[in-house]
Design a protein around this motif. Structure first.
Motif, short mmCIF file in Angstrom:
data_model
loop_
_atom_site.label_atom_id
_atom_site.label_comp_id
_atom_site.label_asym_id
_atom_site.label_seq_id
_atom_site.Cartn_x
_atom_site.Cartn_y
_atom_site.Cartn_z
N PHE A 79 31.73 -17.48 22.27
CA PHE A 79 32.23 -18.44 23.26
C PHE A 79 32.09 -17.85 24.67
N ALA A 80 32.51 -16.59 24.83
CA ALA A 80 32.42 -15.94 26.14
C ALA A 80 30.97 -15.79 26.57
N ALA A 81 30.10 -15.41 25.64
CA ALA A 81 28.68 -15.24 25.97
C ALA A 81 28.06 -16.57 26.37
N GLY A 82 28.44 -17.63 25.66
CA GLY A 82 27.93 -18.95 26.01
C GLY A 82 28.36 -19.38 27.40
N PHE A 83 29.62 -19.11 27.74
CA PHE A 83 30.12 -19.42 29.08
C PHE A 83 29.34 -18.65 30.14
N ARG A 84 29.16 -17.35 29.92
CA ARG A 84 28.44 -16.53 30.91
C ARG A 84 26.99 -16.99 31.04
N ARG A 85 26.38 -17.35 29.94
CA ARG A 85 24.99 -17.83 29.98
C ARG A 85 24.90 -19.14 30.77
N ASP A 86 25.82 -20.04 30.52
CA ASP A 86 25.83 -21.31 31.25
C ASP A 86 26.10 -21.09 32.73
#
Length: 310
Positions: A79-86
């Motif tokens: 979830f955190a990685a997806g947020f940072r990627r976005d």
């Protein structure tokens, strides 16, 4: 804050869902934010939604079972990685995450805040108690104080000195939650109370009984909580009027939870102490139509309605 433009359908849907999440799970934030102009209001909802979604992962039933901790940690990291990627891309195909990214970029929230936040969420998977107040504050740095820092750019302070009171308000809100939710947290295998303080007063939350020792412990922690609110109050006059009303309303509503704990004789085990939603709406409405008397800060506006809101 960057000026807002017309929202595309994906963003409109995302902000709508963020508002729904906030109204369902964070009613104090929802009714406090009603006092803000709509563009800033939706940013409050977006920040809350991100924090809520991460918190829901950590508080998934069975999280603390030995067989599930690794799986939950993976979900949180994804979830955190997806947020940072976005955030790096400046967009997302998910409506809620698109709204969150839009908020972070428009409000110019420091991305480092989210590193501290996700770090605190990960702590919940391995840490179930805190020995001292300083230890608990170490956790709350990323789970509470940093939320004040995230929200501050949305509120558009008039003085950089507003940062410390904003952090204090985040801590005050979370400590209020900890005192209210002792019973629920015990069910999750967690104790967000300084063990040193519990020993000092001879209080045992696991017994789930109101004893003289328990009352003395709760009185001590509630006074500590109110001191945090007093520090937070020093920053309200450093905000523009509508932001001051927003923060004043949220501060008033949250602090009333402490009043209700006291009126319940410090019994946080029999039922969850709440400020009814209708009372939150009434408080927000009264503050919205009020005007600070000449020579007084916006903080006084919130204080004036305390009796009406109780």
């Amino acid at each position: 804050m960057r000026s807002a433009t017309s929202l595309d359908p994906l963003l409109s849907e995302g902000y709508r869902r963020c508002a729904e999440l906030t109204r369902e799970y964070g009613t104090t934030y929802f009714w406090g934010a009603i006092l803000l102009p709509k563009p800033r209001r939706r940013h409050v909802y977006a920040v809350y939604a991100l924090c809520r979604l991460a918190d829901d992962i950590v508080d998934d039933p069975g999280t603390l079972a030995a067989s599930s901790v690794g799986e939950i940690a993976d979900r949180l990291e994804q979830f955190a990685a997806g947020f940072r990627r976005d955030l790096r891309a400046g967009r997302s195909d998910d409506p809620v995450m698109a709204a969150v990214v839009d908020t972070v970029r428009r409000a110019e929230i420091d991305p480092e805040c989210f590193d501290r936040f996700f770090g605190a969420m990960a702590m919940d998977l391995t840490t179930t108690s805190y020995e001292t107040w300083d230890d608990l504050c170490g956790y709350m740095e990323g789970s509470a104080a940093v939320i004040g820092e995230m929200m501050l750019p949305v509120l558009e302070p008039t003085d950089p000195a507003a940062r410390a009171p904003a952090r204090a308000l985040g801590l005050a809100f979370q400590l209020t939650n900890f005192l209210r939710d002792i019973d629920e947290d015990l069910d999750r295998g967690r104790v967000y109370l300084p063990q040193q303080d519990l020993r000092r007063f001879g209080a045992d939350p696991a017994a789930r009984r109101v004893t003289p020792q328990w009352r003395a412990f709760m009185r001590f922690e509630i006074e500590r909580n109110r001191e945090l609110y007093r520090v937070a109050d020093t920053g309200i006059s450093l905000l523009p009027p509508r932001s001051a009303r927003c923060v004043g309303a949220a501060r008033l509503l949250y602090s009333q939870i402490l009043d209700r704990i006291e009126r319940a004789d410090y019994d946080v085990f029999s039922s969850r102490v709440r400020v009814p939603t209708w009372r939150k709406a009434l408080t927000a409405g009264r503050i919205m139509v009020s005007r600070p008397p000449a020579g007084r800060t916006p903080k006084g506006t919130a204080t004036d309605v305390t009796q009406d809101a109780r």
